[in-house]
Design a protein around this motif. Structure first.
Motif, PDB file in Angstrom:
ATOM      1  N   ALA A 183       0.841  -1.206   0.000  1.00 32.80           N
ATOM      2  CA  ALA A 183       0.000   0.000   0.000  1.00 32.80           C
ATOM      3  C   ALA A 183       0.869   1.245   0.000  1.00 32.80           C
ATOM      4  CB  ALA A 183      -0.916   0.012   1.225  1.00 32.80           C
ATOM      5  N   THR A 184       0.469   2.244  -0.791  1.00 36.33           N
ATOM      6  CA  THR A 184       1.222   3.501  -0.814  1.00 36.33           C
ATOM      7  C   THR A 184       0.332   4.707  -0.521  1.00 36.33           C
ATOM      8  OG1 THR A 184       1.004   3.490  -3.233  1.00 36.33           O
ATOM      9  CG2 THR A 184       3.097   2.745  -2.306  1.00 36.33           C
ATOM     10  N   LEU A 185      -0.914   4.470  -0.146  1.00 32.18           N
ATOM     11  CA  LEU A 185      -1.824   5.536   0.296  1.00 32.18           C
ATOM     12  C   LEU A 185      -2.600   4.998   1.486  1.00 32.18           C
ATOM     13  CD1 LEU A 185      -4.126   7.759  -1.941  1.00 32.18           C
ATOM     14  CD2 LEU A 185      -4.931   6.836   0.232  1.00 32.18           C
ATOM     15  N   VAL A 186      -2.624   5.760   2.570  1.00 25.30           N
ATOM     16  CA  VAL A 186      -3.392   5.355   3.751  1.00 25.30           C
ATOM     17  C   VAL A 186      -4.490   6.374   4.023  1.00 25.30           C
ATOM     18  CG1 VAL A 186      -1.721   6.431   5.345  1.00 25.30           C
ATOM     19  CG2 VAL A 186      -3.324   4.688   6.190  1.00 25.30           C
ATOM     20  N   HIS A 187      -5.710   5.869   4.157  1.00 25.47           N
ATOM     21  CA  HIS A 187      -6.884   6.690   4.462  1.00 25.47           C
ATOM     22  C   HIS A 187      -7.152   6.553   5.957  1.00 25.47           C
ATOM     23  CE1 HIS A 187     -10.777   8.611   3.980  1.00 25.47           C
ATOM     24  NE2 HIS A 187     -11.354   7.588   4.590  1.00 25.47           N
ATOM     25  N   ILE A 188      -7.148   7.692   6.662  1.00 26.41           N
ATOM     26  CA  ILE A 188      -7.136   7.681   8.125  1.00 26.41           C
ATOM     27  C   ILE A 188      -8.405   8.297   8.715  1.00 26.41           C
ATOM     28  CG2 ILE A 188      -5.933   8.540  10.178  1.00 26.41           C
ATOM     29  CD1 ILE A 188      -3.384   8.661   8.379  1.00 26.41           C
ATOM     30  N   HIS A 189      -9.090   7.518   9.542  1.00 25.25           N
ATOM     31  CA  HIS A 189     -10.058   8.005  10.524  1.00 25.25           C
ATOM     32  C   HIS A 189      -9.402   7.850  11.881  1.00 25.25           C
ATOM     33  CE1 HIS A 189     -13.998   7.798   8.181  1.00 25.25           C
ATOM     34  NE2 HIS A 189     -13.152   7.193   7.353  1.00 25.25           N
ATOM     35  N   VAL A 190      -9.764   8.685  12.837  1.00 25.64           N
ATOM     36  CA  VAL A 190      -9.286   8.460  14.198  1.00 25.64           C
ATOM     37  C   VAL A 190     -10.483   8.209  15.108  1.00 25.64           C
ATOM     38  CG1 VAL A 190      -7.115   9.706  13.951  1.00 25.64           C
ATOM     39  CG2 VAL A 190      -9.162  10.942  14.732  1.00 25.64           C
ATOM     40  N   ARG A 191     -10.203   7.531  16.221  1.00 24.25           N
ATOM     41  CA  ARG A 191     -11.248   7.141  17.164  1.00 24.25           C
ATOM     42  C   ARG A 191     -10.887   7.621  18.569  1.00 24.25           C
ATOM     43  NH1 ARG A 191     -13.966   2.247  15.753  1.00 24.25           N
ATOM     44  NH2 ARG A 191     -13.962   2.016  13.484  1.00 24.25           N
ATOM     45  N   ASN A 192     -11.913   7.773  19.388  1.00 26.26           N
ATOM     46  CA  ASN A 192     -11.716   7.974  20.818  1.00 26.26           C
ATOM     47  C   ASN A 192     -11.357   6.642  21.466  1.00 26.26           C
ATOM     48  OD1 ASN A 192     -12.528  10.810  20.835  1.00 26.26           O
ATOM     49  ND2 ASN A 192     -14.595  10.035  20.403  1.00 26.26           N
TER      50      ASN A 192
END
Length: 282
Positions: A42-51
């Motif tokens: 993988a060369t692109l990371v899609h990021i959500h963050v969580r509590n």
């Protein structure tokens, strides 16, 4: 052979540890999971963050921690923040863009999700697009419906989007756009009519992930998307062991279609991003 970018959506806002223990929640877990995915191709990371309780977060500090770790451990990897709205205050969805990730997701219209309306009113969309432009963040246009392509065209006409956007068709979300091959052809033809110079990818949700990836590769997609955000299983009977496992399966699919996995430098060039050496840890 034209290279194919593999994008990995590591966490999302829906899956929990109880669904699959491999879903990375805290920033250190997310960084480590991303490193495994990077090493798998993988060369692109899609990021959500969580509590800490696994609910959706917009905390810029958490985005910063993940961004910094990925930049340090995954040289050249494209960092893409989510500005998605599930479980997040609309006023905070773009609050981490000042960190200047390479990219950020941008939905250009509203759509039904299984239990909510995913609301993206015109003012909010334009405000987020303007902020991305201000901070030099390249949007990935998320298409959940045909009309959203025309929403993107209106942004371009207002100078908030360039003429070669990166477009992602999202297929298989319950109540939204079905995962049907004929629909992908309609969407792709309309995208190319509105934006002849666009790059594109498609995301299949849940059990549709592998099939949508095949359709995209058959049509010469610039990228494919995988990851635990979209799909927590390898088969109906077996959970995915990691994001890296899903990336490895995507890489196999790329090779089956006579293409090769893009390097980080190639991915950046394809998407019109600055070279990796220009990226500094936050």
């Amino acid at each position: 052979m034209n290279p194919v970018i593999i994008a990995v959506a590591i966490t999302g806002s829906v899956p929990r540890k109880k669904d699959n223990p491999a879903v990375p929640i805290l920033p250190p877990e997310q960084v480590e999971s991303t490193r495994g995915a990077y090493e798998a191709g993988a060369t692109l990371v899609h990021i959500h963050v969580r509590n800490d309780d696994e609910t959706s977060s917009s905390d810029p500090e958490r985005f910063r921690q993940v961004q910094e770790g990925v930049t340090r451990l995954c040289p050249g990897m494209i960092v893409q923040f989510s500005t998605g709205g599930r479980g997040r205050d609309p006023s905070l969805r773009s609050s981490a863009l000042y960190l200047r990730p390479d990219m950020a997701s941008l939905s250009t219209g509203s759509v039904n999700f299984p239990t909510i309306v995913y609301e993206n009113h015109t003012t909010l969309v334009e405000e987020m697009a303007d902020k991305m432009k201000e901070f030099g963040v390249r949007p990935e246009i998320e298409i959940f419906d045909l009309s959203h392509l025309h929403g993107a065209r209106r942004l371009a006409d207002k100078g908030l989007l360039d003429e070669h956007p990166h477009i992602q068709f999202v297929m298989g979300v319950q109540n939204a756009m079905p995962a049907e091959e004929g629909l992908l052809d309609i969407l792709l033809n309309e995208a190319r009519r509105l934006f002849p110079a666009c790059t594109w990818t498609a995301a299949g949700i849940g059990r549709h992930q592998a099939q949508v990836m095949e359709w995209a590769l058959e049509r010469g997609a610039d990228a494919v998307r995988t990851g635990l955000e979209d799909n927590i299983r390898v088969t109906k009977e077996r959970l995915a062991a990691s994001n890296a496992e899903l990336v490895s399966l995507a890489a196999d699919a790329v090779r089956r279609h006579g293409r090769r996995v893009a390097t980080a430098d190639e991915a950046r060039a394809l998407l019109g991003l600055k070279p990796a050496q220009g990226i500094q840890a936050a």
